[in-house]
Design a protein around this motif. Structure first.
Motif, PDB file in Angstrom:
ATOM      1  N   ASN A 161       0.820  -1.199   0.000  1.00 58.23           N
ATOM      2  CA  ASN A 161       0.000   0.000   0.000  1.00 58.23           C
ATOM      3  C   ASN A 161       0.856   1.252   0.000  1.00 58.23           C
ATOM      4  OD1 ASN A 161      -1.054  -0.611   3.450  1.00 58.23           O
ATOM      5  ND2 ASN A 161       0.801   0.352   2.734  1.00 58.23           N
ATOM      6  N   ARG A 172      -5.085   9.269   3.200  1.00 60.46           N
ATOM      7  CA  ARG A 172      -5.419   8.485   2.005  1.00 60.46           C
ATOM      8  C   ARG A 172      -4.628   7.194   2.004  1.00 60.46           C
ATOM      9  NH1 ARG A 172      -5.085  10.435  -4.405  1.00 60.46           N
ATOM     10  NH2 ARG A 172      -5.748   8.441  -5.290  1.00 60.46           N
ATOM     11  N   HIS A 174      -3.893   3.970  -0.614  1.00 56.93           N
ATOM     12  CA  HIS A 174      -4.024   3.440  -1.976  1.00 56.93           C
ATOM     13  C   HIS A 174      -3.403   2.051  -1.989  1.00 56.93           C
ATOM     14  CE1 HIS A 174      -4.587   3.943  -6.343  1.00 56.93           C
ATOM     15  NE2 HIS A 174      -3.443   3.278  -6.468  1.00 56.93           N
ATOM     16  N   ARG A 175      -4.211   1.034  -2.241  1.00 59.63           N
ATOM     17  CA  ARG A 175      -3.753  -0.347  -2.120  1.00 59.63           C
ATOM     18  C   ARG A 175      -3.312  -0.913  -3.469  1.00 59.63           C
ATOM     19  NH1 ARG A 175      -4.917  -1.431   2.957  1.00 59.63           N
ATOM     20  NH2 ARG A 175      -6.786  -0.544   3.937  1.00 59.63           N
ATOM     21  N   SER A 253      -8.521   7.810   9.830  1.00 58.08           N
ATOM     22  CA  SER A 253      -8.733   7.884   8.393  1.00 58.08           C
ATOM     23  C   SER A 253     -10.219   8.030   8.069  1.00 58.08           C
ATOM     24  CB  SER A 253      -8.161   6.640   7.718  1.00 58.08           C
ATOM     25  OG  SER A 253      -8.336   6.684   6.324  1.00 58.08           O
ATOM     26  N   HIS A 257     -12.142  11.088   6.118  1.00 51.32           N
ATOM     27  CA  HIS A 257     -12.995  10.836   4.960  1.00 51.32           C
ATOM     28  C   HIS A 257     -14.381  11.460   5.152  1.00 51.32           C
ATOM     29  CE1 HIS A 257     -14.161   8.625   1.315  1.00 51.32           C
ATOM     30  NE2 HIS A 257     -15.330   8.433   1.917  1.00 51.32           N
ATOM     31  N   ASP A 264     -13.165  13.137  -4.601  1.00 49.46           N
ATOM     32  CA  ASP A 264     -12.609  11.794  -4.720  1.00 49.46           C
ATOM     33  C   ASP A 264     -12.939  11.259  -6.101  1.00 49.46           C
ATOM     34  OD1 ASP A 264     -11.755   9.193  -4.495  1.00 49.46           O
ATOM     35  OD2 ASP A 264     -13.141   8.637  -2.881  1.00 49.46           O
ATOM     36  N   CYS A 266     -12.906   8.385  -7.176  1.00 52.99           N
ATOM     37  CA  CYS A 266     -13.680   7.145  -7.110  1.00 52.99           C
ATOM     38  C   CYS A 266     -15.170   7.393  -6.881  1.00 52.99           C
ATOM     39  CB  CYS A 266     -13.138   6.243  -6.004  1.00 52.99           C
ATOM     40  SG  CYS A 266     -11.637   5.340  -6.474  1.00 52.99           S
ATOM     41  N   CYS A 279     -10.618   1.285  -7.241  1.00 48.99           N
ATOM     42  CA  CYS A 279     -11.586   1.843  -6.293  1.00 48.99           C
ATOM     43  C   CYS A 279     -12.244   0.742  -5.463  1.00 48.99           C
ATOM     44  CB  CYS A 279     -12.647   2.652  -7.030  1.00 48.99           C
ATOM     45  SG  CYS A 279     -12.001   4.128  -7.858  1.00 48.99           S
ATOM     46  N   ARG A 282     -10.706  -0.511  -1.786  1.00 48.71           N
ATOM     47  CA  ARG A 282     -10.762   0.246  -0.532  1.00 48.71           C
ATOM     48  C   ARG A 282     -11.544  -0.527   0.522  1.00 48.71           C
ATOM     49  NH1 ARG A 282     -11.866   6.458  -2.544  1.00 48.71           N
ATOM     50  NH2 ARG A 282     -10.080   6.583  -3.953  1.00 48.71           N
ATOM     51  N   SER A 283     -11.040  -0.469   1.753  1.00 49.69           N
ATOM     52  CA  SER A 283     -11.717  -1.154   2.850  1.00 49.69           C
ATOM     53  C   SER A 283     -12.662  -0.208   3.543  1.00 49.69           C
ATOM     54  CB  SER A 283     -10.687  -1.677   3.846  1.00 49.69           C
ATOM     55  OG  SER A 283      -9.850  -0.634   4.307  1.00 49.69           O
TER      56      SER A 283
END
Length: 283
Positions: A161, A172, A174-175, A253, A257, A264, A266, A279, A282-283
């Motif tokens: 990540n 943010r 990003h995975r 986080s 958000h 965003d 996404c 997109c 995301r968890s």
């Protein structure tokens, strides 16, 4: 931008590990040993004690610096204080890029601070490029005035990540995709850069607010650059603890958000009728 002649400075680079909330300081190094200027020397100044460096934006030119070496994965951090007052049109950037000259197939990870008309929110924009393809923007407002004092901005980058931090708060995540083949910059080592420049064609209200050059120079200041790019297999940033957020970080986080996210990609179905595949990670 190409190299410029670096002005002598004792700006400290403090390398450290962060494991279990403990920071362990290592050797301090000088600015000139680790960075090259990408502007004329008169646009760059140091404090009398050598602890702070400042970049100056005039109408004719901005200023920047870049690391001498590229790095693949690690922890990258800088304390910054941004240009205050009416800074519409001004962008201060802290970013990583695989190429010095923005090549078409570059990988890049951006933190950009978008200047404001006095009294309006100062926005932080993050973006990611892979193979020259970007358009992965998020914009957040901040919970403090970034022009009043120094605050810490950081990247944690490993094969799993990429996390953007503000004062150790993850704004943010990003995975990487399954098998490490997602929209994720993981193949190319990157230089670290910072710069201040004029972007009044887009930066403030989509370019409606232009830079007020009677207020120049605009100044961004830096101190306490920190870096951990150890190649050891047991480097803390490449251990399972760094592959995802802790429970406390996840709560922070989520708060960011809910309360500070302005844009965003996404969520922009008009721009992306079919959302980019990352997109869904995301968890």
């Amino acid at each position: 931008m190409g190299y410029g002649a670096a002005q002598s400075s004792s700006f400290p680079l403090i390398l450290f590990f962060i494991t279990g909330g403990i920071a362990i300081a290592a050797a301090s190094l000088s600015f000139e040993d680790n960075f090259d200027l990408t502007c004329a020397a008169e646009h760059f100044k140091t404090s009398p004690d050598g602890q702070i460096v400042s970049l100056y934006l005039y109408k004719n030119s901005g200023c920047g610096f870049q690391t001498k070496k590229r790095h693949l994965f690690g922890w990258f951090s800088m304390k910054m204080k941004l240009a205050g007052g009416d800074s519409a049109g001004v962008v201060t950037a802290f970013y990583m890029c695989s190429d010095k000259d923005a090549a078409k197939d570059r990988d890049e990870v951006d933190i950009e601070f978008l200047g404001n008309r006095s009294g309006q929110p100062y926005l932080i924009q993050t973006n990611i490029y892979k193979g020259g393809v970007g358009n992965r923007e998020q914009r957040h407002s901040l919970w403090f005035d970034p022009t009043a004092d120094f605050h810490t901005y950081s990247f944690l980058w490993n094969p799993h990540n990429l996390v953007f931090f503000v004062d150790r708060v993850p704004i943010r995540v990003h995975r990487n995709g399954p098998g490490g083949e997602g929209f994720f910059p993981s193949k190319k080592p990157m230089y670290l850069f910072s710069s201040i420049w004029n972007a009044d064609d887009w930066a403030t209200r989509g370019g409606l607010e232009k830079t007020n050059w009677t207020l120049a120079p605009f100044v961004s200041s830096y101190k306490d650059f920190t870096l951990d790019v150890s190649s050891a297999k047991d480097a803390w940033w490449n251990q399972p603890v760094a592959w995802s957020l802790s429970s406390g970080q996840a709560l922070d986080s989520a708060w960011v958000h809910r309360n500070l996210l302005v844009y965003d990609y996404c969520a922009d179905v008009e721009r992306f009728p079919t959302l980019p595949p990352e997109c869904s990670l995301r968890s």
